[in-house]
Motif scaffolding. Sequence first.
Motif, PDB file in Angstrom:
ATOM      1  N   VAL A  47     -15.849 -34.083  31.232  1.00  0.00           N
ATOM      2  CA  VAL A  47     -15.082 -35.076  30.479  1.00  0.00           C
ATOM      3  C   VAL A  47     -16.044 -35.842  29.580  1.00  0.00           C
ATOM      4  CG1 VAL A  47     -13.162 -35.338  32.098  1.00  0.00           C
ATOM      5  CG2 VAL A  47     -15.184 -36.730  32.390  1.00  0.00           C
ATOM      6  N   CYS A  48     -15.605 -36.122  28.365  1.00  0.00           N
ATOM      7  CA  CYS A  48     -16.423 -36.824  27.382  1.00  0.00           C
ATOM      8  C   CYS A  48     -15.570 -37.893  26.713  1.00  0.00           C
ATOM      9  CB  CYS A  48     -16.931 -35.858  26.318  1.00  0.00           C
ATOM     10  SG  CYS A  48     -17.835 -34.440  26.973  1.00  0.00           S
ATOM     11  N   THR A  49     -16.166 -39.048  26.505  1.00  0.00           N
ATOM     12  CA  THR A  49     -15.431 -40.167  25.927  1.00  0.00           C
ATOM     13  C   THR A  49     -16.295 -40.913  24.925  1.00  0.00           C
ATOM     14  OG1 THR A  49     -14.252 -40.455  28.022  1.00  0.00           O
ATOM     15  CG2 THR A  49     -14.187 -42.305  26.478  1.00  0.00           C
ATOM     16  N   VAL A  50     -15.723 -41.225  23.774  1.00  0.00           N
ATOM     17  CA  VAL A  50     -16.332 -42.175  22.845  1.00  0.00           C
ATOM     18  C   VAL A  50     -15.609 -43.488  23.111  1.00  0.00           C
ATOM     19  CG1 VAL A  50     -16.661 -42.823  20.430  1.00  0.00           C
ATOM     20  CG2 VAL A  50     -16.922 -40.436  21.144  1.00  0.00           C
ATOM     21  N   GLY A  51     -16.341 -44.454  23.665  1.00  0.00           N
ATOM     22  CA  GLY A  51     -15.715 -45.699  24.094  1.00  0.00           C
ATOM     23  C   GLY A  51     -15.855 -46.846  23.124  1.00  0.00           C
ATOM     24  N   GLU A  52     -16.903 -46.838  22.337  1.00  0.00           N
ATOM     25  CA  GLU A  52     -17.139 -47.913  21.375  1.00  0.00           C
ATOM     26  C   GLU A  52     -17.614 -47.309  20.065  1.00  0.00           C
ATOM     27  OE1 GLU A  52     -19.334 -51.516  22.753  1.00  0.00           O
ATOM     28  OE2 GLU A  52     -19.673 -50.267  24.525  1.00  0.00           O
ATOM     29  N   ILE A  53     -17.233 -47.956  18.968  1.00  0.00           N
ATOM     30  CA  ILE A  53     -17.741 -47.575  17.659  1.00  0.00           C
ATOM     31  C   ILE A  53     -17.828 -48.846  16.812  1.00  0.00           C
ATOM     32  CG2 ILE A  53     -15.457 -46.969  16.751  1.00  0.00           C
ATOM     33  CD1 ILE A  53     -16.909 -44.704  15.153  1.00  0.00           C
ATOM     34  N   SER A  54     -18.945 -48.994  16.104  1.00  0.00           N
ATOM     35  CA  SER A  54     -19.110 -50.162  15.239  1.00  0.00           C
ATOM     36  C   SER A  54     -19.888 -49.762  13.993  1.00  0.00           C
ATOM     37  CB  SER A  54     -19.839 -51.289  15.976  1.00  0.00           C
ATOM     38  OG  SER A  54     -21.143 -50.885  16.325  1.00  0.00           O
ATOM     39  N   SER A  55     -19.677 -50.527  12.936  1.00  0.00           N
ATOM     40  CA  SER A  55     -20.395 -50.250  11.692  1.00  0.00           C
ATOM     41  C   SER A  55     -21.067 -51.524  11.203  1.00  0.00           C
ATOM     42  CB  SER A  55     -19.439 -49.720  10.621  1.00  0.00           C
ATOM     43  OG  SER A  55     -18.475 -50.702  10.272  1.00  0.00           O
ATOM     44  N   TRP A  56     -22.126 -51.298  10.414  1.00  0.00           N
ATOM     45  CA  TRP A  56     -22.817 -52.426   9.805  1.00  0.00           C
ATOM     46  C   TRP A  56     -23.102 -52.100   8.354  1.00  0.00           C
ATOM     47  CZ3 TRP A  56     -27.135 -53.112   6.996  1.00  0.00           C
ATOM     48  CH2 TRP A  56     -27.480 -54.435   6.719  1.00  0.00           C
ATOM     49  N   PRO A  57     -22.832 -52.961   7.422  1.00  0.00           N
ATOM     50  CA  PRO A  57     -22.013 -54.148   7.646  1.00  0.00           C
ATOM     51  C   PRO A  57     -20.554 -53.744   7.807  1.00  0.00           C
ATOM     52  CG  PRO A  57     -22.572 -53.993   5.323  1.00  0.00           C
ATOM     53  CD  PRO A  57     -23.267 -52.853   6.028  1.00  0.00           C
ATOM     54  N   SER A  58     -19.821 -54.554   8.456  1.00  0.00           N
ATOM     55  CA  SER A  58     -18.425 -54.262   8.753  1.00  0.00           C
ATOM     56  C   SER A  58     -17.538 -55.025   7.772  1.00  0.00           C
ATOM     57  CB  SER A  58     -18.115 -54.667  10.197  1.00  0.00           C
ATOM     58  OG  SER A  58     -16.796 -54.299  10.518  1.00  0.00           O
TER      59      SER A  58
END
Length: 145
Positions: free
Chosen positions: A85-96
């Motif tokens: 099982v594989c999960t992408v739990g968080e994603i963020s960008s800079w600058p947002s």
Amino acid sequence: MEGFASRCGERNSWTDKIEGIMDVTVKGSQGHAGTVPMSMRQDPMSAAAKLIVLLESLCKRPEDFLSFNGHYKDTTVQSLSTSLVCTVGEISSWPSASNVIPGQVVFTVDVRAIDDMGREAVIYELSKYWSWSMDAFGGKATLFI
């Protein structure tokens, strides 16, 4: 998840499986959304999206990605096809910001498998395919485990 595990005859829950949590950083070229032509963009959000789709494909069908030329035993691949099982739990960008091509995107990947060898095989294959994808993108991706 407990109901699913009991229906499958598993004694342990999925959270008991061996896990590997990684941070993936994708770097590109930051710019204004209105002034950078599409042909000149190195958008790390687009690259991250492609990497995440690749992760999902590998985790749903590991037998299509793992080589059988002696690197992995058939039993490892069979085990992965039912336990991975594989999960992408968080994603963020800079600058947002809504009108900015981000310079960097960071996301987490949680890979769980029944054993260390299977998990390590998946992480190796991910890094290999991601490296090829990033070469085509012209940007840079770094995996932090």
